[in-house]
Each structure stands twice: as structure tokens, then as C-alpha cells.
Design an enzyme around this catalytic site. Structure first.
Site, PDB file in Angstrom:
ATOM      1  N   SER A  44       0.859  -1.337   0.051  1.00  0.00           N
ATOM      2  CA  SER A  44       0.019  -0.134   0.155  1.00  0.00           C
ATOM      3  C   SER A  44       0.329   1.561   0.525  1.00  0.00           C
ATOM      4  O   SER A  44       1.610   0.776  -1.208  1.00  0.00           O
ATOM      5  CB  SER A  44      -0.599  -0.298   1.288  1.00  0.00           C
ATOM      6  OG  SER A  44      -2.094   0.586   0.842  1.00  0.00           O
ATOM      7  N   HIS A 104      -7.918  -5.049  -0.221  1.00  0.00           N
ATOM      8  CA  HIS A 104      -6.198  -5.020   0.419  1.00  0.00           C
ATOM      9  C   HIS A 104      -5.712  -5.445   1.374  1.00  0.00           C
ATOM     10  O   HIS A 104      -6.517  -5.069   2.361  1.00  0.00           O
ATOM     11  CB  HIS A 104      -6.297  -3.281   0.447  1.00  0.00           C
ATOM     12  CG  HIS A 104      -5.370  -2.760   0.558  1.00  0.00           C
ATOM     13  ND1 HIS A 104      -5.122  -1.600  -0.706  1.00  0.00           N
ATOM     14  CD2 HIS A 104      -5.140  -1.632   1.255  1.00  0.00           C
ATOM     15  CE1 HIS A 104      -4.084  -1.189  -0.125  1.00  0.00           C
ATOM     16  NE2 HIS A 104      -4.557  -0.977   0.912  1.00  0.00           N
TER      17      HIS A 104
END
Ligand code: GCU
Length: 425
Positions: free
Chosen positions: A264, A405
Site C-alpha cells: 500500500s 486490500h
């Protein structure tokens, strides 16, 4: 005491409201519809600023590559200063019987200093006891402290948590991120792992810049930021190179086999670190999204305007001129990946992580091809995305997995396979 608890509850409430408002703001006007991706033309990797086309590795390395580094530094991430900052290492703990005897753990305090001010960071390492010769290593930042990556109760957390949280006791995070760090698998497959909390290098809040390593450098001004000055992503990238400096002092580590993995926001910093520091032989971006692997020009999911608004301290100030003006940015992220050539690069996406634009992440790995082909290396052949769980493992790698995610065991299996392919065969 009671007032303290009351204050904490109120602050927690305010934090939830702020998070919710940020989320609602961020989700407004977000495009998740492929048919609404604007038509775009990507800037050419091999076209020099004087219009010449790169014909050789030499021309790439001497002319085009430095031009691209300069563009990313001045327009996106800010310049990494040339100045050197003193650093000392203190071995805090060493346990040759960690992880049920299969690894040696080490915890090392880094102290960065400019003579007037100091910043400390804690590195946690697990090194396999077998084989007994040198081993390759994965480097990567964690988000919530070294102690969050494992339930190992001997793992320390750094003082930065006093700044980040309302409490100086962060022990409740212990082990909470362990699923993102497949230590058993990594050690069993003969790799060492070195991790540090990213807040140690730049605590991830704009108002904490004064507590970041940025504040140690000559010319730092707490009141002003120059348009091309580095910010948090630049600092995190710099910090991962300092981890490599330390690894170079470690006999058991094979410094020709250093992989970096970032998730990320750390995937963004990882690509920038990999572009600048050639000691990273494998560079892995996990769900890095906007400002990481995803192509800006697609404006799918998170965009330049949304990221600059929500995280004003990540990119350089110049980057704000491209809010809603993606097409005028002189670079795009396939060129960042190209800067890693001829070292190996791997981009990973998650199916449900639309905010990070999985297709945009894939396409920049695909479009980075020309730089790799200059070196005669193998690239992603088709612009069709592979199916879920069908990793591509050329000199450029890619996978998309089911789910959200995150960093999962599946991701680590792919990274270890990719590293085996390039480091062990
Ligand atoms: C936010 C941000 C992303 C970032 C992510 C993360 O969602 O918008 O750009 O990648 O946080 O780092 O977890």
C-alpha cells in the site's frame, strides 16, 4: 484519571468521525467504471527529452534514466538530499533460539543524528539458522510496530508510539498484523527478514514532520516546505536504504540478494526506493495503488487530487499542480517501474481493491516492458490481465488474487517463488 479516560473516549469519538468524513469525502466522484476511464496517451519510456529514442543500455543508463529520476523527484516524490546523516547501531537483543530454534532474532536500535538532534528507529530481524551460509533477505516496513508482526513477546516497540497514539503503551497491537508477515514460511524457505515500523522514519501525520528524519537534514525549515522538497514517501524510501546499509554489516546476509516488499503506501515508497537504490535486486509492490504502481492517467479509484487532499504530507508540493490534470504530468508510473530494470520487479493486486486500481497496476507493469527488453529480459507479453491466482513470473512479475486490500499468505508464497526463481536458480 477519570478525566483522562473521558478525554480519550472523546478523542476516540472525534477520530471515528474524522475517519468517516475522510472516507465519505474520498468516495465521492470516484470512478470504478472501466468504460469511464478517459482516453490517454502514456509518456514514452525510451524517448529522451531531446526527442531521441534510446537505442542502447548505455544510452538508457546515462541519458534517459537520469532524466526520469529527475522528473519523479521534482514533480512527484521530492528530492532525496545528498547529505549524509550519521547513524549508529546498537544491538539490543540477540536470540539464537528464536522461532522454536529455527531462527536467530536480532533487534537493533538505529540512532540517526545531525549533531543537534537524534531520531531512533528499531529494526527487527529473523535470520534462518539453516542453511549456515549466507542467505537472501526481504526488507519491508510494518505499519503498527515490530511487535505487531508477531506474537513473540520479546519483540520491542519503539517510542514513536508515544507520538502516534494517545498512550505510551502500545502493547495491545502485539501480533495484530502477524497475518501480513509469514515469518514461518520465509524462514522455512531459507530467507531472512528485516522489518522496521515506518513511523520511526516519518511518523505518518503531517504535523509530525518535525519528528521525522527529514528534520535532521541541512536546510530543513519547520515553517516552510520547498516545492520539490521530499516528504514522507521520499523519507520512507530513504529509510529502507539505511536498512540495507545495516544489512551490509551482517555476515549472514547475502547482500547481492536483497528483496524489498512494501504494501500500500509502503508499496509506493518501495517502488521509489527501488528506482533510486540499485542494491535492491527484487522490488515488490503489494496493492500500492495511486502513487505506486497504478497508472495516474486512468483516474480509476484514487486520483492525484484525492490522495493529495487526504495525505498532504506524502508527496512533494509540486505534485499538487496535477490535481485533476493527470494528462499534464510529464511521467506516469510505468516509467517508475522501468527505472528498476534490469533488476526484477513484481506487482501484486487484489481483486476487490478497486481503490488501488488493479488494472492500472497491471498495465504499468506491462508498459514497463521496453526498458527490460533493452537488457534482453523477459516481460509481460499480453495486455490482458491474467486470471486470479495465475501469477506471471518473468523478469517482471504480476499476480492478482481474490480478496481485499491486504498482504496474505498467498502473496508471500508468490514472492518467495519469484525470489527462488531469481535468487536460487
Ligand atoms: C489509503 C490511501 C492509499 C494507501 C492506503 C494504505 O487508502 O488512500 O493511497 O495506499 O491508504 O496505505 O493503506
Amino acid at each position: 484519571m477519570c478525566t483522562n479516560i473521558g478525554n480519550r473516549k472523546r478523542n476516540f469519538g472525534l477520530l471515528i468521525v474524522w475517519l468517516f468524513a475522510t472516507l465519505v469525502y474520498a468516495q465521492q466522484n470516484v470512478n470504478y467504471d472501466e468504460s469511464k476511464v478517459p482516453a490517454y496517451v502514456l509518456p514514452k519510456i525510451l524517448q529522451c527529452e531531446n526527442g531521441e529514442t534510446v537505442k542502447s543500455v548505455e544510452q538508457w543508463e546515462k541519458q534517459r534514466r537520469p532524466e526520469l529520476i529527475e522528473l519523479f523527484a521534482s514533480h512527484v516524490y521530492g528530492r532525496t538530499p545528498d547529505a549524509k546523516i550519521d547513524v549508529t547501531y546498537e544491538l539490543l537483543t540477540e536470540d539464537p533460539h528464536a522461532m522454536d530454534g529455527k531462527a536467530t532474532s536480532k533487534q537493533v536500535k538505529f540512532t540517526f543524528s545531525n549533531g543537534k538532534k537524534k531520531i531512533e528507529a528499531l529494526l527487527l530481524m529473523y535470520i534462518p539458522n539453516k542453511p549456515t551460509d549466507k542467505v537472501p533477505v526481504f526488507v519491508g516496513y510494518n505499519f503498527k510496530g515490530n511487535h505487531s508482526t508477531t506474537s513473540d513477546t520479546t519483540v520491542l516497540y519503539s517510542p514513536v508510539f508515544q507520538l502516534m497514539k494517545e498512550t505510551n503503551h502500545a502493547d495491545w497491537e502485539r501480533g495484530t498484523q502477524a497475518s501480513r508477515w509469514s515469518y514461518d514460511k520465509i524462514i522455512d524457505r531459507g530467507y531472512a527478514i528485516a522489518t522496521m515500523c515506518y513511523h520511526d522514519i516519518f511518523p505518518d501525520k503531517p504535523e509530525l514532520r518535525d519528528h521525522s528524519i527529514v528534520s535532521l537534514f541541512p536546510g530543513y525549515d519547520p515553517e516552510a516546505i520547498a516545492p520539490d522538497e521530499w516528504q514522507a514517501i521520499g523519507a520512507w524510501a530513504w529509510g529502507s536504504s539505511r536498512i540495507v546499509d545495516f544489512l551490509e554489516t551482517q555476515e549472514k546476509i547475502d547482500c547481492n540478494k536483497i528483496a524489498i516488499m512494501g504494501h500500500s503506501r509502503q508499496g509506493k515508497a518501495t517502488l521509489w526506493a527501488g528506482a533510486q537504490d540499485k542494491r535492491f535486486q527484487i522490488v515488490i509492490s503489494n496493492d500500492s495503488g495511486c502513487g505506486g504502481a497504478a497508472l495516474f492517467r486512468r483516474r480509476f479509484g484514487e486520483t492525484i487530487a484525492t490522495i493529495n487532499k487526504a495525505f498532504p504530507h506524502w508527496f512533494c508540493e509540486n505534485f499538487r499542480q496535477y490535481n485533476n490534470r493527470e494528462e499534464s504530468l510529464p511521467i506516469d508510473q510505468h516509467q517508475l517501474i522501468a527505472l528498476i530494470a534490469p533488476r526484477k520487479v513484481y506487482v501484486a493486486s487484489a481483486e476487490k481493491d478497486l481503490w488501488a486500481d488493479p488494472r492500472g497496476e497491471f498495465l504499468s507493469a506491462y508498459y514497463a516492458g521496453p526498458a527490460y527488453r533493452l537488457y534482453g529480459l523477459s516481460t509481460i507479453e499480453s495486455n490482458e490481465m491474467p486470471k486470479l491466482h495465475e501469477p506471471i513470473m518473468e523478469d517482471i512479475g504480476y499476480h492478482i488474487r481474490a480478496g481485499v486490500h491486504d498482504v496474505t499468505e498467498y502473496d508471500w508464497e508468490c514472492y518467495l517463488d519469484f525470489a527462488d526463481k531469481h535468487f536460487k536458480n
